[in-house]
Design a protein around this motif. Structure first.
Motif, mmCIF file in Angstrom:
data_model
loop_
_atom_site.group_PDB
_atom_site.id
_atom_site.type_symbol
_atom_site.label_atom_id
_atom_site.label_comp_id
_atom_site.label_asym_id
_atom_site.label_seq_id
_atom_site.Cartn_x
_atom_site.Cartn_y
_atom_site.Cartn_z
ATOM 1 N N LEU A 400 0.806 -1.212 0.000
ATOM 2 C CA LEU A 400 0.000 0.000 0.000
ATOM 3 C C LEU A 400 0.842 1.267 0.000
ATOM 4 C CD1 LEU A 400 -2.826 -0.935 2.552
ATOM 5 C CD2 LEU A 400 -2.895 -1.052 0.048
ATOM 6 N N GLY A 401 2.047 1.198 0.549
ATOM 7 C CA GLY A 401 2.865 2.406 0.586
ATOM 8 C C GLY A 401 4.213 2.162 1.223
ATOM 9 N N MET A 402 5.135 3.093 0.992
ATOM 10 C CA MET A 402 6.461 3.003 1.602
ATOM 11 C C MET A 402 7.018 4.409 1.798
ATOM 12 S SD MET A 402 9.780 0.722 0.452
ATOM 13 C CE MET A 402 10.514 1.873 -0.713
ATOM 14 N N GLN A 403 7.752 4.585 2.899
ATOM 15 C CA GLN A 403 8.394 5.856 3.226
ATOM 16 C C GLN A 403 9.839 5.578 3.630
ATOM 17 O OE1 GLN A 403 5.848 7.739 6.256
ATOM 18 N NE2 GLN A 403 4.133 6.656 5.296
ATOM 19 N N ILE A 404 10.729 6.498 3.265
ATOM 20 C CA ILE A 404 12.148 6.337 3.572
ATOM 21 C C ILE A 404 12.704 7.664 4.066
ATOM 22 C CG2 ILE A 404 14.432 5.673 2.705
ATOM 23 C CD1 ILE A 404 13.091 4.206 0.422
ATOM 24 N N VAL A 405 13.471 7.605 5.151
ATOM 25 C CA VAL A 405 14.230 8.756 5.635
ATOM 26 C C VAL A 405 15.654 8.281 5.874
ATOM 27 C CG1 VAL A 405 14.513 10.476 7.462
ATOM 28 C CG2 VAL A 405 12.217 9.847 6.688
ATOM 29 N N GLY A 406 16.621 8.907 5.235
ATOM 30 C CA GLY A 406 18.004 8.479 5.407
ATOM 31 C C GLY A 406 18.969 9.425 4.739
ATOM 32 N N ARG A 407 20.205 8.977 4.632
ATOM 33 C CA ARG A 407 21.230 9.798 4.008
ATOM 34 C C ARG A 407 21.477 9.334 2.566
ATOM 35 N NH1 ARG A 407 20.388 11.963 9.171
ATOM 36 N NH2 ARG A 407 21.490 13.965 9.189
ATOM 37 N N GLU A 408 22.628 9.618 2.044
ATOM 38 C CA GLU A 408 22.916 9.383 0.636
ATOM 39 C C GLU A 408 22.540 7.964 0.201
ATOM 40 O OE1 GLU A 408 26.701 9.523 -2.486
ATOM 41 O OE2 GLU A 408 27.016 9.854 -0.357
ATOM 42 N N GLY A 409 21.840 7.884 -0.916
ATOM 43 C CA GLY A 409 21.449 6.591 -1.449
ATOM 44 C C GLY A 409 20.118 6.082 -0.952
ATOM 45 N N ALA A 410 19.406 6.880 -0.144
ATOM 46 C CA ALA A 410 18.143 6.417 0.438
ATOM 47 C C ALA A 410 16.947 6.700 -0.467
ATOM 48 C CB ALA A 410 17.939 7.058 1.808
ATOM 49 N N ALA A 411 16.809 7.952 -0.896
ATOM 50 C CA ALA A 411 15.539 8.398 -1.472
ATOM 51 C C ALA A 411 15.125 7.634 -2.724
ATOM 52 C CB ALA A 411 15.608 9.892 -1.765
ATOM 53 N N LYS A 412 16.031 7.448 -3.667
ATOM 54 C CA LYS A 412 15.626 6.855 -4.938
ATOM 55 C C LYS A 412 15.261 5.383 -4.821
ATOM 56 C CE LYS A 412 15.547 8.283 -8.647
ATOM 57 N NZ LYS A 412 14.317 8.663 -9.425
ATOM 58 N N ARG A 413 15.528 4.775 -3.691
ATOM 59 C CA ARG A 413 15.052 3.395 -3.493
ATOM 60 C C ARG A 413 13.533 3.322 -3.494
ATOM 61 N NH1 ARG A 413 20.241 2.472 -1.093
ATOM 62 N NH2 ARG A 413 20.880 0.285 -1.378
ATOM 63 N N VAL A 414 12.883 4.465 -3.280
ATOM 64 C CA VAL A 414 11.427 4.475 -3.278
ATOM 65 C C VAL A 414 10.871 4.083 -4.641
ATOM 66 C CG1 VAL A 414 10.973 6.876 -4.001
ATOM 67 C CG2 VAL A 414 9.490 5.778 -2.305
ATOM 68 N N ASP A 415 11.668 4.220 -5.703
ATOM 69 C CA ASP A 415 11.195 3.883 -7.042
ATOM 70 C C ASP A 415 10.853 2.397 -7.169
ATOM 71 O OD1 ASP A 415 11.435 6.495 -7.875
ATOM 72 O OD2 ASP A 415 13.400 6.225 -8.797
ATOM 73 N N VAL A 416 11.552 1.559 -6.409
ATOM 74 C CA VAL A 416 11.224 0.127 -6.428
ATOM 75 C C VAL A 416 9.789 -0.078 -5.964
ATOM 76 C CG1 VAL A 416 11.777 -2.138 -5.463
ATOM 77 C CG2 VAL A 416 13.620 -0.544 -6.028
ATOM 78 N N ALA A 417 9.432 0.607 -4.887
ATOM 79 C CA ALA A 417 8.072 0.488 -4.362
ATOM 80 C C ALA A 417 7.056 1.116 -5.310
ATOM 81 C CB ALA A 417 7.982 1.127 -2.984
ATOM 82 N N ALA A 418 7.434 2.210 -5.987
ATOM 83 C CA ALA A 418 6.516 2.842 -6.927
ATOM 84 C C ALA A 418 6.154 1.886 -8.057
ATOM 85 C CB ALA A 418 7.138 4.121 -7.489
ATOM 86 N N VAL A 419 7.141 1.152 -8.546
ATOM 87 C CA VAL A 419 6.878 0.159 -9.599
ATOM 88 C C VAL A 419 6.018 -0.970 -9.048
ATOM 89 C CG1 VAL A 419 7.931 -1.531 -11.143
ATOM 90 C CG2 VAL A 419 8.972 0.726 -10.877
ATOM 91 N N ALA A 420 6.333 -1.416 -7.835
ATOM 92 C CA ALA A 420 5.561 -2.504 -7.234
ATOM 93 C C ALA A 420 4.106 -2.096 -7.021
ATOM 94 C CB ALA A 420 6.197 -2.919 -5.907
ATOM 95 N N LEU A 421 3.882 -0.850 -6.599
ATOM 96 C CA LEU A 421 2.514 -0.362 -6.415
ATOM 97 C C LEU A 421 1.773 -0.329 -7.747
ATOM 98 C CD1 LEU A 421 3.131 2.590 -3.943
ATOM 99 C CD2 LEU A 421 1.670 0.612 -3.491
#
Length: 464
Positions: A400-421
């Motif tokens: 249903l959703g995913m959120q990420i908070v972190g340092r370098e290399g964190a944010a664009k991992r959200v694209d995996v979840a966007a494709v899965a959604l």
């Protein structure tokens, strides 16, 4: 019907930025000037620019404004698009198939007929009707012109105290920009935590990280007025609890669809005030009117509801779809899953899909899990911590959703979840994804897969 030449149609475009000019350019590629006349109106001084880049221009990381402009008015005109700058459309006559345009320099008004109309009026920034809100030193940041005015004030201001009102994407990005400019930054936020696009527990991580950067966050604070000095300039932002000294104030309260023209013309609007369209971006109930960009509502593929999301990525896609359909081709915009990324200094913030309260509002039962991991193999230099939260439907295990908070290399991992959604995958299916691995890029188990494994266990436990 166009009166200039009965053999050709006239397309009128209201708005000269991403959606409007993408639509105009797309239609022109399919139909030459002998078949289609294109007239576009833009009330501002710039066209086809990246508003998303303004905070980084203000902060000094990128040049501007020229570097933020994708295509100038002259370049559009070279493509046989009659682009009329500093001209505002003040009325749409749907029955008469015409718009009334007013030149900002001089005030001359004229009616312009259309066969096909594209509405790309964008969004307007929220500016509360409070005392002092229009005082010198108070700035919104929506257009390149706004960015120029803000930079002019920054250069002319001797004091070094800045207050940002609002802690959404624009608010936190402007806090970073002002920090880079050497200002002492306070962010006043009406919410319990910054970044209301995240769940509160993830927003708390953003709060803690920003505080560690030297940014003062004042949460649960409602601005009551802007205080001014004897010279009329801003001197503080007042809340019910305290006054926060300010030599400059930047508003980051979000935006609303700019649909005044559409509403006055009787066109259909959704709950958030955005225009409602079909999959081809045609305004519902109107065969010859299209709309796109920040002035429309789009289908959320996860919740099944219409929602307003102001993002340049969507605006450009809308424009491409409209251009294809106006030009005689065929294209659709199926919807979004709500993906967005941002950063504050070295902190990266990402989300896609539903938050917990979104899932509840949609009537969904769910499980949510949170994991901590690293951006690289733990032994590899530069490995940085990140926190990943994943939400899955309780019965089916559907992501249903995913959120990420972190340092370098964190944010664009959200694209995996966007494709899965978008693909409708379950979290168990995600655990088998063949993601790239090497120690400089990821642990053996990528943080997204770790979260998917934990979510899978939670779904099984909830099933009994």
């Amino acid at each position: 019907m166009s009166t200039d030449n009965a053999a050709r149609e006239r397309l009128v475009v209201i708005g000269g930025d991403a959606a409007g000019m993408s639509a105009a350019s797309g239609a022109r590629r399919l139909r030459g000037p002998d078949e289609l006349e294109i007239v576009a109106f833009e009330r501002g001084d710039f066209t086809s620019y990246s508003a998303c880049g303004i905070p980084y221009w203000v902060g000094g990381q990128v040049g501007g404004p020229d570097e933020l402009i994708a295509r100038s008015p002259e370049e559009h005109r070279e493509r046989d698009i009659d682009l009329r700058m500093r001209t505002e459309v003040v009325k749409i006559d749907v029955e008469g198939r015409r718009v009334r345009a007013r030149e900002l320099d001089g005030g001359a008004e004229t009616w312009v007929a259309y066969d096909k109309l594209v509405i790309a009026t964008g969004a307007r920034p929220l500016r509360p009707d409070l005392p002092g809100m229009d005082a010198p030193g108070v700035h919104g940041v929506q257009t390149l012109g706004d960015g120029q005015e803000l930079l002019g004030t920054l250069r002319a201001t001797e004091g070094r105290k800045a207050v940002v009102v609002g802690a959404g994407y624009i608010g936190v990005e402007m806090a970073e920009a002002l920090l880079h400019r050497g200002y002492e930054v306070t962010v006043v936020n009406r919410g319990a935590e910054p970044m209301s696009t995240l769940d509160p527990d993830m927003g708390r991580l953003v709060h803690e990280a920003m505080a560690g950067m030297g940014i003062t966050l004042v949460d649960d604070a409602e601005v009551t007025k802007i205080l001014t000095g004897d010279d009329g300039r801003v001197r503080a932002v007042a809340t019910q609890e305290a006054d926060h000294p300010a030599d400059i104030v930047v508003l980051g309260l979000g935006v609303r669809p700019e649909t005044t023209l559409a509403r006055d013309a009787g066109l259909p609007l959704g709950d958030s005030g955005g225009l409602l369209t079909d999959l081809g971006m045609r305004v519902r109930g109107h065969d010859n009117i299209w709309a796109g960009g920040d002035c429309v509502e789009v289908l959320d593929l996860v919740s099944g509801r219409e929602r307003h999301i102001a993002l340049g990525t969507h605006a450009n896609k809308h424009g491409q779809v409209i251009g294809a359909n106006v030009g005689g081709g065929y294209a659709t915009f199926p919807g979004v899953v709500g993906t967005a990324v941002s950063k504050v200094c070295d902190l990266e913030i990402a989300r896609t899909g539903l938050r917990e309260k979104d899932a509840l509002r949609a009537g969904l039962q769910f499980v949510s899990v949170t994991v901590e991991s690293t951006s690289r193999a733990g032994y590899y230099p530069g490995a940085a911590l990140m926190t990943v939260k994943m939400i899955a439907e309780r019965r089916t295990g559907k992501l249903l959703g995913m959120q990420i908070v972190g340092r370098e290399g964190a944010a664009k991992r959200v694209d995996v979840a966007a494709v899965a959604l978008t693909a409708g995958m379950t979290v168990e299916q995600m655990t088998a994804l063949d993601l790239g691995y090497a120690p400089p890029f990821s642990p053996v188990w990528d943080p997204v897969l770790v979260a998917a494994r934990k979510a899978t266990s939670a779904v099984r436990a909830a099933a009994g």
